[in-house]
Design a protein around this motif. Structure first.
Motif, PDB file in Angstrom:
ATOM      1  N   PRO A 108       0.831  -1.218   0.000  1.00 48.62           N
ATOM      2  CA  PRO A 108       0.000   0.000   0.000  1.00 48.62           C
ATOM      3  C   PRO A 108       0.863   1.264   0.000  1.00 48.62           C
ATOM      4  O   PRO A 108       1.973   1.278   0.531  1.00 48.62           O
ATOM      5  CB  PRO A 108      -0.795  -0.117   1.308  1.00 48.62           C
ATOM      6  N   LYS A 109       0.308   2.338  -0.589  1.00 46.35           N
ATOM      7  CA  LYS A 109       1.039   3.592  -0.685  1.00 46.35           C
ATOM      8  C   LYS A 109       0.098   4.757  -0.436  1.00 46.35           C
ATOM      9  O   LYS A 109      -1.057   4.738  -0.861  1.00 46.35           O
ATOM     10  CB  LYS A 109       1.676   3.727  -2.073  1.00 46.35           C
ATOM     11  N   THR A 110       0.595   5.764   0.249  1.00 46.48           N
ATOM     12  CA  THR A 110      -0.199   6.971   0.458  1.00 46.48           C
ATOM     13  C   THR A 110      -0.315   7.739  -0.850  1.00 46.48           C
ATOM     14  O   THR A 110       0.493   7.584  -1.759  1.00 46.48           O
ATOM     15  CB  THR A 110       0.455   7.876   1.515  1.00 46.48           C
ATOM     16  N   ASP A 111      -1.325   8.598  -0.947  1.00 47.04           N
ATOM     17  CA  ASP A 111      -1.582   9.322  -2.189  1.00 47.04           C
ATOM     18  C   ASP A 111      -0.432  10.238  -2.591  1.00 47.04           C
ATOM     19  O   ASP A 111      -0.128  10.396  -3.772  1.00 47.04           O
ATOM     20  CB  ASP A 111      -2.862  10.152  -2.062  1.00 47.04           C
ATOM     21  N   GLU A 112       0.233  10.850  -1.593  1.00 48.05           N
ATOM     22  CA  GLU A 112       1.265  11.828  -1.937  1.00 48.05           C
ATOM     23  C   GLU A 112       2.631  11.222  -2.235  1.00 48.05           C
ATOM     24  O   GLU A 112       3.493  11.862  -2.838  1.00 48.05           O
ATOM     25  CB  GLU A 112       1.421  12.864  -0.812  1.00 48.05           C
ATOM     26  N   ALA A 113       2.861   9.966  -1.827  1.00 44.72           N
ATOM     27  CA  ALA A 113       4.182   9.359  -1.989  1.00 44.72           C
ATOM     28  C   ALA A 113       4.470   9.023  -3.449  1.00 44.72           C
ATOM     29  O   ALA A 113       3.585   8.610  -4.196  1.00 44.72           O
ATOM     30  CB  ALA A 113       4.291   8.098  -1.140  1.00 44.72           C
ATOM     31  N   ILE A 114       5.736   9.184  -3.843  1.00 45.76           N
ATOM     32  CA  ILE A 114       6.169   8.789  -5.189  1.00 45.76           C
ATOM     33  C   ILE A 114       6.993   7.509  -5.150  1.00 45.76           C
ATOM     34  O   ILE A 114       7.229   6.896  -6.185  1.00 45.76           O
ATOM     35  CB  ILE A 114       6.976   9.899  -5.874  1.00 45.76           C
ATOM     36  N   VAL A 115       7.426   7.099  -3.951  1.00 46.12           N
ATOM     37  CA  VAL A 115       8.262   5.915  -3.839  1.00 46.12           C
ATOM     38  C   VAL A 115       8.021   5.252  -2.487  1.00 46.12           C
ATOM     39  O   VAL A 115       7.757   5.929  -1.486  1.00 46.12           O
ATOM     40  CB  VAL A 115       9.761   6.268  -4.021  1.00 46.12           C
ATOM     41  N   LYS A 161      14.700  14.502   1.110  1.00 46.39           N
ATOM     42  CA  LYS A 161      14.952  14.957   2.470  1.00 46.39           C
ATOM     43  C   LYS A 161      14.062  16.153   2.801  1.00 46.39           C
ATOM     44  O   LYS A 161      13.536  16.274   3.909  1.00 46.39           O
ATOM     45  CB  LYS A 161      16.424  15.345   2.638  1.00 46.39           C
ATOM     46  N   ASP A 162      13.894  17.029   1.818  1.00 49.71           N
ATOM     47  CA  ASP A 162      13.066  18.223   2.028  1.00 49.71           C
ATOM     48  C   ASP A 162      11.579  17.899   2.030  1.00 49.71           C
ATOM     49  O   ASP A 162      10.782  18.622   2.637  1.00 49.71           O
ATOM     50  CB  ASP A 162      13.351  19.252   0.928  1.00 49.71           C
ATOM     51  N   LYS A 163      11.214  16.818   1.341  1.00 44.32           N
ATOM     52  CA  LYS A 163       9.803  16.430   1.246  1.00 44.32           C
ATOM     53  C   LYS A 163       9.638  14.961   1.653  1.00 44.32           C
ATOM     54  O   LYS A 163       9.358  14.098   0.831  1.00 44.32           O
ATOM     55  CB  LYS A 163       9.285  16.636  -0.183  1.00 44.32           C
ATOM     56  N   PRO A 164       9.820  14.640   2.940  1.00 47.30           N
ATOM     57  CA  PRO A 164       9.751  13.239   3.375  1.00 47.30           C
ATOM     58  C   PRO A 164       8.398  12.588   3.138  1.00 47.30           C
ATOM     59  O   PRO A 164       8.299  11.362   3.118  1.00 47.30           O
ATOM     60  CB  PRO A 164      10.081  13.318   4.873  1.00 47.30           C
ATOM     61  N   GLU A 165       7.363  13.396   2.919  1.00 44.66           N
ATOM     62  CA  GLU A 165       6.049  12.833   2.630  1.00 44.66           C
ATOM     63  C   GLU A 165       6.019  12.112   1.285  1.00 44.66           C
ATOM     64  O   GLU A 165       5.086  11.342   0.999  1.00 44.66           O
ATOM     65  CB  GLU A 165       4.977  13.923   2.659  1.00 44.66           C
ATOM     66  N   LEU A 166       7.042  12.320   0.459  1.00 45.60           N
ATOM     67  CA  LEU A 166       7.110  11.644  -0.833  1.00 45.60           C
ATOM     68  C   LEU A 166       7.579  10.202  -0.706  1.00 45.60           C
ATOM     69  O   LEU A 166       7.554   9.457  -1.682  1.00 45.60           O
ATOM     70  CB  LEU A 166       8.045  12.403  -1.780  1.00 45.60           C
ATOM     71  N   VAL A 167       8.037   9.812   0.490  1.00 50.00           N
ATOM     72  CA  VAL A 167       8.523   8.452   0.718  1.00 50.00           C
ATOM     73  C   VAL A 167       7.566   7.710   1.642  1.00 50.00           C
ATOM     74  O   VAL A 167       7.370   8.094   2.787  1.00 50.00           O
ATOM     75  CB  VAL A 167       9.937   8.462   1.338  1.00 50.00           C
ATOM     76  N   GLN A 168       6.954   6.642   1.150  1.00 49.32           N
ATOM     77  CA  GLN A 168       6.106   5.767   1.955  1.00 49.32           C
ATOM     78  C   GLN A 168       6.980   4.664   2.540  1.00 49.32           C
ATOM     79  O   GLN A 168       7.634   3.933   1.799  1.00 49.32           O
ATOM     80  CB  GLN A 168       5.008   5.154   1.090  1.00 49.32           C
ATOM     81  N   SER A 169       7.015   4.552   3.844  1.00 44.49           N
ATOM     82  CA  SER A 169       7.883   3.542   4.452  1.00 44.49           C
ATOM     83  C   SER A 169       7.236   2.163   4.412  1.00 44.49           C
ATOM     84  O   SER A 169       6.014   2.033   4.451  1.00 44.49           O
ATOM     85  CB  SER A 169       8.220   3.914   5.894  1.00 44.49           C
ATOM     86  N   TYR A 170       8.080   1.123   4.333  1.00 44.07           N
ATOM     87  CA  TYR A 170       7.596  -0.250   4.405  1.00 44.07           C
ATOM     88  C   TYR A 170       8.300  -0.989   5.535  1.00 44.07           C
ATOM     89  O   TYR A 170       9.202  -0.450   6.189  1.00 44.07           O
ATOM     90  CB  TYR A 170       7.767  -0.981   3.073  1.00 44.07           C
ATOM     91  N   GLN A 171       7.879  -2.221   5.777  1.00 41.77           N
ATOM     92  CA  GLN A 171       8.519  -3.058   6.787  1.00 41.77           C
ATOM     93  C   GLN A 171      10.007  -3.171   6.475  1.00 41.77           C
ATOM     94  O   GLN A 171      10.394  -3.538   5.368  1.00 41.77           O
ATOM     95  CB  GLN A 171       7.872  -4.441   6.790  1.00 41.77           C
ATOM     96  N   SER A 172      10.852  -2.848   7.449  1.00 39.34           N
ATOM     97  CA  SER A 172      12.281  -2.706   7.188  1.00 39.34           C
ATOM     98  C   SER A 172      12.939  -3.981   6.673  1.00 39.34           C
ATOM     99  O   SER A 172      13.974  -3.921   6.004  1.00 39.34           O
ATOM    100  CB  SER A 172      13.010  -2.221   8.443  1.00 39.34           C
ATOM    101  N   SER A 173      12.358  -5.144   6.947  1.00 33.90           N
ATOM    102  CA  SER A 173      12.985  -6.393   6.511  1.00 33.90           C
ATOM    103  C   SER A 173      12.877  -6.601   5.000  1.00 33.90           C
ATOM    104  O   SER A 173      13.465  -7.538   4.461  1.00 33.90           O
ATOM    105  CB  SER A 173      12.376  -7.592   7.246  1.00 33.90           C
ATOM    106  N   TYR A 174      12.144  -5.726   4.292  1.00 32.15           N
ATOM    107  CA  TYR A 174      12.156  -5.769   2.828  1.00 32.15           C
ATOM    108  C   TYR A 174      13.469  -5.201   2.275  1.00 32.15           C
ATOM    109  O   TYR A 174      13.725  -5.302   1.074  1.00 32.15           O
ATOM    110  CB  TYR A 174      10.988  -4.981   2.236  1.00 32.15           C
ATOM    111  N   ASN A 175      14.246  -4.579   3.132  1.00 30.49           N
ATOM    112  CA  ASN A 175      15.575  -4.113   2.736  1.00 30.49           C
ATOM    113  C   ASN A 175      16.470  -4.274   3.956  1.00 30.49           C
ATOM    114  O   ASN A 175      16.930  -3.300   4.554  1.00 30.49           O
ATOM    115  CB  ASN A 175      15.535  -2.660   2.274  1.00 30.49           C
TER     116      ASN A 175
END
Length: 301
Positions: A108-115, A161-175
């Motif tokens: 799942p991804k938030t509407d504003e995130a690009i990655v 870094k300036d727009k952290p809302e562009l990054v949707q976080s996932y479960q860390s074990s995927y990386n």
């Protein structure tokens, strides 16, 4: 997902240094999924029609001189390479997939995130990530502009870094970076990130030496601290061979020399080279500083 093709872009060396990494990644991707996977190996090219084109003499195409790896900036080219449509997964080559890649593809991804990437409020790592190619179009420069700017990679990291809302976080074990104190059973995607301790060196370095070639990593080589992960890579390496995969299947016409930052003074990461290696006084000073240091949004390079 129906019959949707999972598009995976992989950053790779262009001189056949990391064939073993490519083989193990390819095998591990297909081992755990029944979905169709399309892999694009991103390697520097002399072909002007290629999105990975560079002419080091005329400074056309990609400007690589400030990159830490032979593919550092390629991740930013993925949305345009997909015509700004759908999703695309990016991975470094030094990865072993231990889950169904469809899990990450459908995250799942938030509407504003690009990655979608590993991280949280103050950090993100794009070394395994999922692009929303359409959304990214509104924030990323055209590919030709990214290619032409030696500082583009750094500037685009700063954008996130300036727009952290562009990054949707996932479960860390995927990386998962070099184990991070997790048992293998809890790791979904293992990224053996420390370039000095990579499991593949035991296979690639003798092969390269036999042909009179040097690896692109020019830093110090040392054992990985997790023996169980070393054995896991060896297991997947042998399984890949048994399944018909071969390092030579990934050979291309070598690109040749290219500009890149040196790793002679490379220090790895805190997982493979913990602070315990430092003396008591150094650790005490760093711990004291950390208590007063303002947290900043950080991104891998």
């Amino acid at each position: 997902m129906n019959n949707e093709v999972i598009k995976v872009f992989v950053g790779c060396d262009p001189n056949n240094c990391d064939l073993e990494q490519m083989m193990v990644l390819d095998y591990s991707l297909h081992k755990h999924t029944q979905h169709q996977v399309q892999i694009t190996w991103m390697q520097l090219s002399h072909d002007p029609k290629s999105p990975w084109y560079t002419n080091q003499d005329s400074k056309e195409g990609w400007r690589t001189e400030k990159w830490a790896t032979p593919f550092s900036g390629f991740r930013w080219a993925i949305p345009e390479s997909c015509n700004y449509q759908g999703r695309a997964i990016y991975m470094d080559a030094d990865v072993v997939v231990l889950c169904d890649i469809a899990e990450l593809w459908a995250h799942p991804k938030t509407d504003e995130a690009i990655v979608i990437a590993k991280g949280g409020k103050n950090s993100a790592r794009l070394c395994t990530c999922v692009w929303d190619c359409e959304k990214a179009k509104h924030y990323l420069p055209p590919l030709k502009d990214i290619q032409a700017d030696p500082d583009a990679h750094k500037k685009l990291m700063q954008l996130l870094k300036d727009k952290p809302e562009l990054v949707q976080s996932y479960q860390s074990s995927y990386n998962n970076i070099d184990g991070e104190d997790l048992p293998i059973e809890q790791i979904k995607i293992l990224h053996y990130s420390d370039m000095g301790t990579q499991f593949s060196h035991k296979y690639s370095l003798p092969r390269l030496e036999a042909s009179g070639q040097k690896h692109w990593f020019d830093g110090k080589i040392m054992p990985h601290p997790r023996q169980d992960l070393t054995e896991l890579f060896d297991q997947y390496y042998q399984e890949a061979l048994s399944a018909g995969y071969r390092p030579e299947n990934y050979i291309i016409q070598p690109f040749g020399d290219f500009s890149k930052a040196t790793q002679i003074n490379y220090h790895g990461n805190k997982v493979t080279r913990p602070a315990d290696d430092k003396n008591w006084f150094t650790r005490s000073i760093e711990n004291l500083k950390s208590k007063f240091r303002k947290k900043r949004f950080s991104l891998d390079d």
